[in-house]
Design an enzyme around this catalytic site. Sequence first.
Site, PDB file in Angstrom:
ATOM      1  N   GLU A   1      43.357 -20.541 -58.740  1.00 29.07           N
ATOM      2  CA  GLU A   1      42.779 -21.160 -59.926  1.00 29.07           C
ATOM      3  C   GLU A   1      43.841 -21.582 -60.932  1.00 29.07           C
ATOM      4  O   GLU A   1      43.752 -22.649 -61.537  1.00 29.07           O
ATOM      5  CB  GLU A   1      41.790 -20.203 -60.603  1.00 29.07           C
ATOM      6  CG  GLU A   1      41.161 -20.789 -61.855  1.00 29.07           C
ATOM      7  CD  GLU A   1      40.314 -19.810 -62.641  1.00 29.07           C
ATOM      8  OE1 GLU A   1      39.801 -20.215 -63.699  1.00 29.07           O
ATOM      9  OE2 GLU A   1      40.183 -18.654 -62.199  1.00 29.07           O
TER      10      GLU A   1
ATOM     11  N   GLU B   1      34.162 -24.813 -66.532  1.00 34.67           N
ATOM     12  CA  GLU B   1      34.303 -24.301 -65.167  1.00 34.67           C
ATOM     13  C   GLU B   1      34.045 -25.468 -64.225  1.00 34.67           C
ATOM     14  O   GLU B   1      32.905 -25.887 -64.038  1.00 34.67           O
ATOM     15  CB  GLU B   1      33.313 -23.162 -64.905  1.00 34.67           C
ATOM     16  CG  GLU B   1      33.559 -21.902 -65.729  1.00 34.67           C
ATOM     17  CD  GLU B   1      34.642 -21.002 -65.145  1.00 34.67           C
ATOM     18  OE1 GLU B   1      35.373 -21.457 -64.243  1.00 34.67           O
ATOM     19  OE2 GLU B   1      34.747 -19.848 -65.594  1.00 34.67           O
TER      20      GLU B   1
END
Length: 518
Positions: A352, A477
């Site tokens: 990530e 997100e």
Amino acid sequence: MAHAQTRLAEVLYTHHDETPQKAFRVGDECFVPVDSVHDWGWEVTVKDNSADVKAEGQILHVSLRSILGKKSIPLRKALETLGGTSRWSMGTDTLEVLSDLKSISVKGGKIDFEATLGVKTNVFFTDSPSRMVFDIAGAKLGTKTVQDLTPDAKVTQYKPGVVRVVVETKFVPELPKDKLDETRIFDFEIKAAPDLNPKPVVIPEVKIPDIPNTGQPLPPGQLNIGLQSESPESSVIRLDFRNLIHGDPSYKKLDPSTLEIRIGGLNQVLAEPLQLGLDGIVATARVEGSTTILTLAFPRPMGAQVYPDASGVQIQLLKPNIGDGKLSSKIIVVDPGHGGHDSGAHAAGVMEKDLNLAYGKLLARKLASEGATVILTRSTDVFITLEDRPAIAAKANADFFISCHTNSTGGNGGQSGATTYYHMQNGTCRLLGECIQSEIAKVSGIHDNGVKSDKVIYKDGGFSVLRNAKMPALLLEMGFVDNGYDRKRIVTPAFQEAITSAVVKGLKVYLGDAKPSK
């Protein structure tokens, strides 16, 4: 020799640590200074080079090691006795500690579970279908977890460190506050709360002052609509419903500039659009079957808060301060999440922190090309604390704070999609999120999870970076790294180009500097 192999480390202990505890790594063991473990509720009595530790309902006797002048406890060895699970996060010196769920039961209107370490339960409710959701923070399902569930209950590892229990229910039960305290043994009987019948409103929180209605009343069974007040910050519209046949009104934001209200049991149209006040708010009404559909169109994006009462509803429309309405005049802090030893979510070799940095740098270039002043909280693979990120924005007197992240289910990778989070009940941030998420949904090609308050993740405080931001702030997100379909898209330059362009467009829509994409 042992000290030569000592490295600084961090511990994330169950639900306790929003920021990690400092520790030391020696080989595969993790040593935590005695003074630090008090934050977890541990009680330590030091005896020369050993200590008695009272933790998680047990008493342990452990040997101590002095590291950099600090007497420290071998945490992983202690956890073997306590029954907790610990693992070093891949490629880092961060130790993750979780409580194993020994058993969980949803049966006969009761929910019970037992954990090896203390966990904390957050509870919320959903409509359509009506469900009660228990999020057990700090917990992990394992192969030895004994599950005894009725068909209308489901237990999953919702994400790393959170076990989610979903129970079908026809009412909202009363939950004593002590049930949300830290515990290893939880039991709750699902009973209806007396006289509790929640209304399907948008944000049923604060009250606004009563203002005399200036509209002309219509006969019973019809709709009275009028402007109660307007100011540079907000407008208040009053709707009176009389003798409705059935149901309560429902509300839906069709886009950031349009609010739809469905009123069952009412049969009324407006012969022509009705302009409400000086702001150019336009009301129209049409009929479908036995339902009147009232539409409020705003000249630019506005937030909407709805407050019902016995005879109707007040709608407060928020008009955020946008200055000159030009993106080119704004200071924007772009925050690529995680970094350094904190890799964030990861799957199939994709981390990530790397995706967030790629998004952040590309978004910064696009915003700068529009004339905005852009500050990155990090432009390389370094670790920045949660407190320092919004502090950078505050120091710069920024107009906006945008934190870039990539999601993870922490389980089977079954979840997909992009989500925009705003802080708690902040109407300005919610509106900004609606503008940006609306644009993202049009180009992402993955599921649209909408705009959500961060209280659905952390009920009491929300996300640290949003809670501490002093300006409109969002956490994006942009897909699930552990979902195969999402991952194939979010790593591509085409997806990153489309998403960052959508964020820029959403900011311009919010400011009135552009029209929404079709």
